[in-house]
Write a protein that holds these residues in place. Sequence first.
Motif, mmCIF file in Angstrom:
data_model
loop_
_atom_site.group_PDB
_atom_site.id
_atom_site.type_symbol
_atom_site.label_atom_id
_atom_site.label_comp_id
_atom_site.label_asym_id
_atom_site.label_seq_id
_atom_site.Cartn_x
_atom_site.Cartn_y
_atom_site.Cartn_z
ATOM 1 N N LEU A 1 -2.817 -0.028 -0.914
ATOM 2 C CA LEU A 1 -3.228 0.113 -2.437
ATOM 3 C C LEU A 1 -2.030 0.681 -3.203
ATOM 4 O O LEU A 1 -1.465 1.670 -2.815
ATOM 5 C CB LEU A 1 -4.343 0.731 -2.667
ATOM 6 C CG LEU A 1 -5.652 0.351 -2.184
ATOM 7 C CD1 LEU A 1 -6.945 1.251 -2.670
ATOM 8 C CD2 LEU A 1 -6.048 -1.001 -3.019
ATOM 9 N N ARG A 2 -1.518 -0.030 -4.160
ATOM 10 C CA ARG A 2 -0.351 0.644 -4.961
ATOM 11 C C ARG A 2 -1.070 1.335 -6.202
ATOM 12 O O ARG A 2 -2.060 1.000 -6.658
ATOM 13 C CB ARG A 2 0.440 -0.423 -5.835
ATOM 14 C CG ARG A 2 1.083 -1.384 -4.592
ATOM 15 C CD ARG A 2 2.101 -0.758 -3.734
ATOM 16 N NE ARG A 2 2.550 -1.719 -2.516
ATOM 17 C CZ ARG A 2 3.312 -1.291 -1.488
ATOM 18 N NH1 ARG A 2 3.384 0.020 -1.331
ATOM 19 N NH2 ARG A 2 3.791 -2.393 -0.669
ATOM 20 N N ASN A 3 -0.437 2.536 -6.365
ATOM 21 C CA ASN A 3 -1.049 3.461 -7.427
ATOM 22 C C ASN A 3 -2.529 3.792 -7.134
ATOM 23 O O ASN A 3 -3.400 3.654 -8.004
ATOM 24 C CB ASN A 3 -0.827 2.917 -8.888
ATOM 25 C CG ASN A 3 0.572 2.617 -9.213
ATOM 26 O OD1 ASN A 3 1.220 3.573 -8.912
ATOM 27 N ND2 ASN A 3 0.932 1.575 -9.734
ATOM 28 N N ALA A 4 -2.899 4.032 -5.962
ATOM 29 C CA ALA A 4 -4.380 4.300 -5.416
ATOM 30 C C ALA A 4 -4.906 5.347 -6.216
ATOM 31 O O ALA A 4 -6.193 5.504 -6.436
ATOM 32 C CB ALA A 4 -4.165 4.587 -4.117
ATOM 33 N N ARG A 5 -4.309 6.192 -6.797
ATOM 34 C CA ARG A 5 -4.943 7.575 -7.207
ATOM 35 C C ARG A 5 -5.257 7.148 -8.504
ATOM 36 O O ARG A 5 -5.922 7.934 -9.416
ATOM 37 C CB ARG A 5 -3.804 8.683 -7.493
ATOM 38 C CG ARG A 5 -3.456 8.996 -5.904
ATOM 39 C CD ARG A 5 -2.670 10.306 -5.719
ATOM 40 N NE ARG A 5 -2.310 10.698 -4.477
ATOM 41 C CZ ARG A 5 -2.861 11.310 -3.600
ATOM 42 N NH1 ARG A 5 -4.070 11.698 -4.103
ATOM 43 N NH2 ARG A 5 -2.358 11.509 -2.433
ATOM 44 N N LYS A 6 -4.998 6.182 -9.251
ATOM 45 C CA LYS A 6 -5.291 5.737 -10.708
ATOM 46 C C LYS A 6 -6.418 4.736 -10.698
ATOM 47 O O LYS A 6 -7.681 5.240 -10.860
ATOM 48 C CB LYS A 6 -3.964 5.062 -11.400
ATOM 49 C CG LYS A 6 -2.902 6.092 -11.712
ATOM 50 C CD LYS A 6 -1.514 5.349 -12.203
ATOM 51 C CE LYS A 6 -0.629 6.258 -12.184
ATOM 52 N NZ LYS A 6 0.792 5.438 -12.857
ATOM 53 N N ALA A 7 -6.312 3.530 -10.460
ATOM 54 C CA ALA A 7 -7.468 2.745 -10.483
ATOM 55 C C ALA A 7 -7.760 1.997 -9.306
ATOM 56 O O ALA A 7 -9.014 1.243 -9.119
ATOM 57 C CB ALA A 7 -7.203 1.633 -11.559
ATOM 58 N N GLY A 8 -6.802 1.616 -8.505
ATOM 59 C CA GLY A 8 -7.015 0.887 -6.991
ATOM 60 C C GLY A 8 -8.218 1.288 -6.459
ATOM 61 O O GLY A 8 -8.931 0.683 -5.915
ATOM 62 N N LEU A 9 -8.204 2.619 -5.906
ATOM 63 C CA LEU A 9 -9.519 2.963 -5.087
ATOM 64 C C LEU A 9 -10.774 2.670 -5.652
ATOM 65 O O LEU A 9 -11.604 2.048 -4.976
ATOM 66 C CB LEU A 9 -9.327 4.635 -5.085
ATOM 67 C CG LEU A 9 -10.379 5.271 -3.889
ATOM 68 C CD1 LEU A 9 -10.155 4.622 -2.473
ATOM 69 C CD2 LEU A 9 -9.984 6.715 -3.615
ATOM 70 N N VAL B 1 -7.495 -7.093 -5.231
ATOM 71 C CA VAL B 1 -7.359 -5.647 -5.610
ATOM 72 C C VAL B 1 -6.503 -5.040 -4.582
ATOM 73 O O VAL B 1 -5.918 -3.733 -4.818
ATOM 74 C CB VAL B 1 -8.478 -4.928 -5.717
ATOM 75 C CG1 VAL B 1 -9.489 -5.539 -6.749
ATOM 76 C CG2 VAL B 1 -9.374 -4.744 -4.537
ATOM 77 N N ALA B 2 -5.973 -5.539 -3.316
ATOM 78 C CA ALA B 2 -5.517 -4.878 -2.433
ATOM 79 C C ALA B 2 -4.178 -5.766 -1.860
ATOM 80 O O ALA B 2 -4.170 -6.821 -2.043
ATOM 81 C CB ALA B 2 -6.180 -4.106 -1.276
ATOM 82 N N GLU B 3 -3.236 -4.789 -1.237
ATOM 83 C CA GLU B 3 -2.234 -5.903 -0.579
ATOM 84 C C GLU B 3 -2.045 -5.811 0.875
ATOM 85 O O GLU B 3 -2.700 -4.859 1.468
ATOM 86 C CB GLU B 3 -0.728 -5.231 -1.134
ATOM 87 C CG GLU B 3 -0.678 -5.360 -2.695
ATOM 88 C CD GLU B 3 0.682 -5.096 -3.219
ATOM 89 O OE1 GLU B 3 1.682 -4.848 -2.268
ATOM 90 O OE2 GLU B 3 0.992 -4.646 -4.293
ATOM 91 N N ASP B 4 -1.494 -6.528 1.540
ATOM 92 C CA ASP B 4 -1.502 -6.711 3.082
ATOM 93 C C ASP B 4 -2.829 -6.409 3.672
ATOM 94 O O ASP B 4 -3.004 -5.733 4.667
ATOM 95 C CB ASP B 4 -0.453 -5.647 3.428
ATOM 96 C CG ASP B 4 1.046 -5.630 2.840
ATOM 97 O OD1 ASP B 4 1.224 -6.909 2.781
ATOM 98 O OD2 ASP B 4 1.566 -4.710 2.478
ATOM 99 N N VAL B 5 -3.628 -7.175 3.368
ATOM 100 C CA VAL B 5 -5.122 -7.099 3.916
ATOM 101 C C VAL B 5 -4.866 -7.604 5.393
ATOM 102 O O VAL B 5 -4.598 -8.883 5.367
ATOM 103 C CB VAL B 5 -6.086 -7.669 2.980
ATOM 104 C CG1 VAL B 5 -7.528 -7.663 3.743
ATOM 105 C CG2 VAL B 5 -5.966 -6.948 1.468
#
Length: 461
Positions: A69-77, A132-136
């Motif tokens: 997750l890029r920028n997980a602490r914002k909206a990704g999580l 919503v995620a990368e490299d799944v």
Amino acid sequence: GQRPSLLSSDPQGKRGIQGTDAAGAPGRRTSLQEDAQKDAPATEPLGKGEGLVWEEEEGRATLILTFTLRNARKAGLSKTAEVFETFEAGIHHFETRQAKKSKNTTDDLEFFVKCEVDNSYVSVLINSLEKVAEDVKTIREERVPWFPKKIRDLDKCHHLIAKYEPDLDHDHPGYTDPEYRKRRAFFTDLAFNYREREVYRKLNSLYPTHACKQYLDVFQQLEKCCGYQEDSIPQLQDVSRFLKERTGFQLRPAAGLLSPRDFLASLAFRVFQSTQYIRHSSSPMHSPEPDCCHELLGHVPMLADKEFAQFSQAIGLASLGSSDVEIEKLAALYWFTIEFGLCKQNGSIKAYGAGLLSSYGELVYALSNTPEHKPFDPELTAVHPYQDQTFQPVYFVAENFEDATAKLQKYALKIKKPFSLHYDPFTCSIEILNTPQKVKNMLSQMKEELKNLCFALENIS
């Protein structure tokens, strides 16, 4: 046991949130599922044979995922959590670490998730996660046979191979008459004492020239400490205590012959399942199945040697979680090593296998020029046919126990399992190394042990 679920109010953690969803709209989850399925590619649900999941009861499947997750602490999580919530996934394990290829330092995270989900949702869940995620990525995990993880679990390893007395039918009074059984037991004791003396005397005359050095060294200690004598029968409790002090092995009385899987599993905990009956009087110098003479004269002296004990445990550890096909191969390895193994010592071939060291006739035969002697190679030994009713036509010769153990451990690494195992000697339990953190903890323990060894070496030098 309980399975905690991400954002779940279900105490069992199996079905995610029940009733209304987090936003208070009862139909919201259904709508999200329908939308996701419309957007998903037209593929059939993945099954356990396709490398991603294995099915549980009621159509549930276990899925292991890694993603970034890029920028997980914002909206990704929150978006990722919504995916798992939408498909009512029960989270078994949830772990985060800083992404290896990170541009935003601590804001980019890599996730490791083990979850349980309805089998029909697997494809669509992965598809939704990729939005919503990368490299799944998915990690293969196969269903494996049950195996003991604590030493007390050996109580569940009791699959006996049925045996019967062919000369005693069900109408015989021996099944119902207590007086007959009492008389039969008295004569059995007399026969046991006679056979034990005869077997002990004849085998003892061969040991100096036919048995390996490790066997001879321990046998002297058993005569001194455990009552190994021609005119006495050692007590299993005394022998087990002796083994425990020497190598950590202990004897466990067994009601009969165990299945190969259960017997090998016991070795992983340094427990040897010992039979308690005596061979037939018609063949005192050879028994087609293990008996008291075989256990006490054949197995016990070798189990008291540290290198051999390690070799025995290595076979047991390799068996845990192995398929039926691999168990059959490990049983053959056990047969040609621990039961009928030969080794080189001082330019000669000596016996270390219990089946040889407890059989006068086969011990002489095995070291003669009649049978074929081959170098020990686990790959070949594991698929070689063996004979359990007469002498072996082929025996495998190890260079030494250290070499044999190294080859066996290398062979065991090739057995396909979805995890690695570690035996904890302090708790007598098996730990499944299926997460990066468990491996890190193990490495930390090893570093401490290496520090102590280096310190000891400095003091000596």
